[in-house]
Write an enzyme that holds these catalytic residues in place. Sequence first.
Site, mmCIF file in Angstrom:
data_model
loop_
_atom_site.group_PDB
_atom_site.id
_atom_site.type_symbol
_atom_site.label_atom_id
_atom_site.label_comp_id
_atom_site.label_asym_id
_atom_site.label_seq_id
_atom_site.Cartn_x
_atom_site.Cartn_y
_atom_site.Cartn_z
ATOM 1 N N GLU A 1 28.298 -13.492 29.358
ATOM 2 C CA GLU A 1 28.876 -15.023 28.683
ATOM 3 C C GLU A 1 29.812 -14.953 27.449
ATOM 4 O O GLU A 1 29.286 -15.766 26.821
ATOM 5 C CB GLU A 1 27.799 -16.006 29.026
ATOM 6 N N ASP B 1 21.032 -18.252 38.320
ATOM 7 C CA ASP B 1 20.774 -18.581 36.918
ATOM 8 C C ASP B 1 19.843 -19.730 37.241
ATOM 9 O O ASP B 1 20.096 -20.995 37.148
ATOM 10 C CB ASP B 1 21.947 -18.947 36.194
ATOM 11 N N GLU C 1 16.617 -26.865 33.075
ATOM 12 C CA GLU C 1 17.939 -27.134 33.005
ATOM 13 C C GLU C 1 18.803 -27.394 34.134
ATOM 14 O O GLU C 1 19.663 -28.588 34.371
ATOM 15 C CB GLU C 1 18.663 -25.638 32.595
#
Lengths: 641, 641
Positions: B257, B336, B364
């Site tokens: 990332e 993820d 998340e």
Amino acid sequence: MDGFGYRAWLQPSKAQLGFIPRLKGAKDFAWEECAHGLEALFGRKPTNRGDYTITLETSPDPAPEAYTLRGGPEGLTVTGGCEKGLLYGVYGLLSRLCLGEPVETMNVREKPAVRHRVLNHWDNANGTVERGYAGASLFFKGGRIGYDLVRLKDYARLLASVGINEICVNNVNVYRDSAKLLTDEMLPDLARVAEVFRPFGIRLIIAVHFDSPVILGGLETADPADGAVARFWEESARRVYEYVPDLAGFLMKADSEFRSGPAALGRTQDEGANVIAKALAPFGGNIYWRCFIYNCAQDWRDTETDRPKAAYNEFHPLDGKFDDNVILQIKHGPSDFQVREPNSPLLGAMTQTHQGLEFQITQEYTGQQKDLYATAVQWEEILDTPVTDACMTRDLVGHEVTAIVAVSNTGADANWTGHLLAQANLYAFGRMAWNPAQTAEQLTRDWAALTFGRDPSLVETLTSMLLESRHVYEKYNAPLGLGWMVNISHHYGPSPEGYEYMKWGTYHRATHTHIGVDRTTHGTGYTAQYHNYVRDLYESKKTCPEKLLLFFHRLPYTYKLKNGQTLIQYIYDTHFEGVGDVKRFIKIWESLNEKIPQDAYDSVREKFDMQLANAREWRDVINNYFYRVTGVPDDKGRKIY
Amino acid sequence: MDGFGYRAWLQPSKAQLGFIPRLKGAKDFAWEECAHGLEALFGRKPTNRGDYTITLETSPDPAPEAYTLRGGPEGLTVTGGCEKGLLYGVYGLLSRLCLGEPVETMNVREKPAVRHRVLNHWDNANGTVERGYAGASLFFKGGRIGYDLVRLKDYARLLASVGINEICVNNVNVYRDSAKLLTDEMLPDLARVAEVFRPFGIRLIIAVHFDSPVILGGLETADPADGAVARFWEESARRVYEYVPDLAGFLMKADSEFRSGPAALGRTQDEGANVIAKALAPFGGNIYWRCFIYNCAQDWRDTETDRPKAAYNEFHPLDGKFDDNVILQIKHGPSDFQVREPNSPLLGAMTQTHQGLEFQITQEYTGQQKDLYATAVQWEEILDTPVTDACMTRDLVGHEVTAIVAVSNTGADANWTGHLLAQANLYAFGRMAWNPAQTAEQLTRDWAALTFGRDPSLVETLTSMLLESRHVYEKYNAPLGLGWMVNISHHYGPSPEGYEYMKWGTYHRATHTHIGVDRTTHGTGYTAQYHNYVRDLYESKKTCPEKLLLFFHRLPYTYKLKNGQTLIQYIYDTHFEGVGDVKRFIKIWESLNEKIPQDAYDSVREKFDMQLANAREWRDVINNYFYRVTGVPDDKGRKIY
């Protein structure tokens, strides 16, 4: 700072003056600007030994900002209706000289169509610029007013040279720090900014927070019906005018996008505006009151509420209730500065209220100064839109439309506007606000010649590329007036369903067979807000301008356009074309390489690369989206991912 | 701070001890914790006049963290393999007492399945927590280490009581300020944090920036093959271990990332990891090296690249090349932390490399501590997933999987986790990392009883609601393993095409007829990364677990599931059910009102309102999206907008 981009359309002329200027008249600011201009543009200071006399004079005129230029064999006289008019006359003369008009036969009278030609800066006290694509704020830094004095003066000259006479320095989204512009903490600095702009005939506006009586005044409410609130505004006006006696007024974004306002307190918009208007009136100030009010917490499931109807519903019933120094600031369209939308139905619907027509120079939804987009073309279309069978939008200007306003595209970038060619948009705005009868073509041609010199093929090539740019951008964006297929928040690049399930009231409701919102009287009824003539125009699929088809109608993808093409095929075709057009623009630009200063050439060439990437992304995402959802193949068999 | 939420699962017991404790043994930290626990949990300090003797002792054990509890009529002996083991024995005894186990017959030997039971905090130096939903950082404030000492000690006890023995204090996304944790500027403060955690048997980890040699060392490169870089890491390790002699090691997110890493410099991951490993080895430190590497600048047009394949492709060929003190930290799934994804094919594929299995406690993508979501249920499923026909993921633990890691859900909120019931997830993580054979049901039941007391109906009701919560959340989210239909950036709430045209490699490629990515050997070939047995399982639509169907297969909406239902109808049904289930949860919670402290009850009740709104939004957006795109109506005729 100096350099090609910095000087914008005030470039040294490549042509000679043909005479040695002698300058007559009172040695006032206009005189200085004339002398400065003659030297900066032509390398010729006026001299007593000159062979051609330019006389500067004022002569009372009912239009004080008007000017005349009368030339003859011996000399030319610039006459202003007042010192301000004289200054405009000087700039008018200088630009005509740069454009190659012969002095001897010059015979011109110019006067502005509207009194208020206004730039709104969306600058935050922290130095950032909301929707700014040209660097940091020219006015603020680190929570306070902070600027480069030389630069600010150069900026003032740029604006005055095209007739802009009012600027709001701070963002309409006023936060706690910029709210303090009404206080002794920031006013001394603001007064100094006003001093810079004053000689150029430019007055300041302050964007104010509706809750100022609470935030600054320590009151418990900002309710306009509360006597203490009225007194707060009176005191604030008195304080502000002590520092800036010629302030043009205040600007307010109330009841909009989670901002407080009268409606939130159970009051009407006129109550909110008038209490401030009354405070400003003794000082000759106006309150610009934005009409950008809608439900920004809409449930996407709600198909009754139709955002474009909101401003008309809110303000139309209030026509005549606003004080004389209230100017309702109306965005040109009912949505939000989209590439294509109809005109706001408020325009022409209120005869008893001063109105400001609001444009956006900064390219929020129109390419963010990466993509080439000549805003003047869109403005011309807007002004050419009928209000009734007997009246165009253009005809309102100078009548109920007493202000033309635009959100600025400038910032601290060396060339002011990020994309060098976006300078054309700032230039065109000023000139068009002065005289809305001027065509986009003329304004663009003038700008090109002033900026790059009078080489005819250069000027024609640039002009036609710019004039085409708006339609090219439109080709690769959301089709047929849909709008809003943009990435959320930052608004650059495609996201076909990005806003589809959000609270902003911006839905296309595409299914595998249909797309668009029926805004006719059979649908949300939005069309009924227009005069019958315009309503009927939009109401029927046959007469509705095709570029607005999906704004007004919900249609099947198989719907046949006038040329026999299906709607879905139109989408594919235009999106493929758009990318081709950008490639062609690049070739055109490359053909001008020899004629453009290298750094200017390179900076624009870089932007074109960004635009090409953006156009490709739009083409592929939009075509792919519609292909996936409909399953209809491109009839030319081109690659859809 | 004090109060119900703050004490979490270390609540004063409502039951009596049934004896007066006498405490024997060296007056070390374990002794103090035992005395403190007896008083805090039972209101009984140990006394010399007690009638039941608890003896604390250590006895060398090959598993130093192991403990035994041997009870008899006169007393009970806690034996630890070392002082740390004794401490775990004390916590084990106290929690068993709270759960009502009789001392006389207690006969337990416990030892942890893995040496490293690790919490990763994604805390930034500025005090924010990335993906944190429980308030500010417990460790940082204003760019520096900053904490409440009493609170930090209470936090250490909470973690130690469930067996966590390593924590990384700073975000894996290391920025310039937190990079300084390797320097004399921050190390004195870090040493003080280490002192707080040390007695509780918890060692610190520092997340480090790959470019530290450049940022901190002033070198021109961070290339692991550069001798100066190796020396930088050696010197850094020496410096750090002077301040924190028992540091557990470093943690690295490299080449991920947009972060720098060895690949960006043309080196391999083992080269990157080993140079740091060698620097840490003399001090007994490990380097945790994250495997979350993928192309985060993918073109959505590219259908060859398949993000889930990335980590295996990068790391599998390197098996055996990593130093012995490198632990590859592998997210449980190849995407993820989605609600539903298969296990990472890396798990079980490397026999010569230490591995850490990484979970995410912070929610998340799983409701952000507004929605109820028992993570333990998901972890149990993950551990119960086959690696081969003869081996479950669970069986890897204690062999090549030498660490169990999770991203923490804690912050400075008074109740540590924002949602009170999310404490169950922190509790379960620690206990499960200690002994992965424990069921989610047992862990949840223990947590409920420890937190709210042993009322059997309360415990059963809470336990079954929590155990169901993961599946309820899954019902109203992206269906059948699709994932990623979330709002971009913040990851809460639905956006069916939010990630569809972005660069993150997360596409469902829905058309009006089909959806999903074919990841079989006929498609992207992802399934080939698994052992044949598992590959075959996923390869066939018939044997692929239905909940993962759209992760592995591209299917028409008319595809028939095993129960005869179409895929599209399954989507509609589960999404309607999900909302119904949340409403039922609310009723269940309301039925417990009398049995839960009022403020705790109210805070959870509020969260349920948020969850219901979220579930409705998911239901309506997802169902509407699929209805629009397919035109297939719900066969039960329910409202789809």
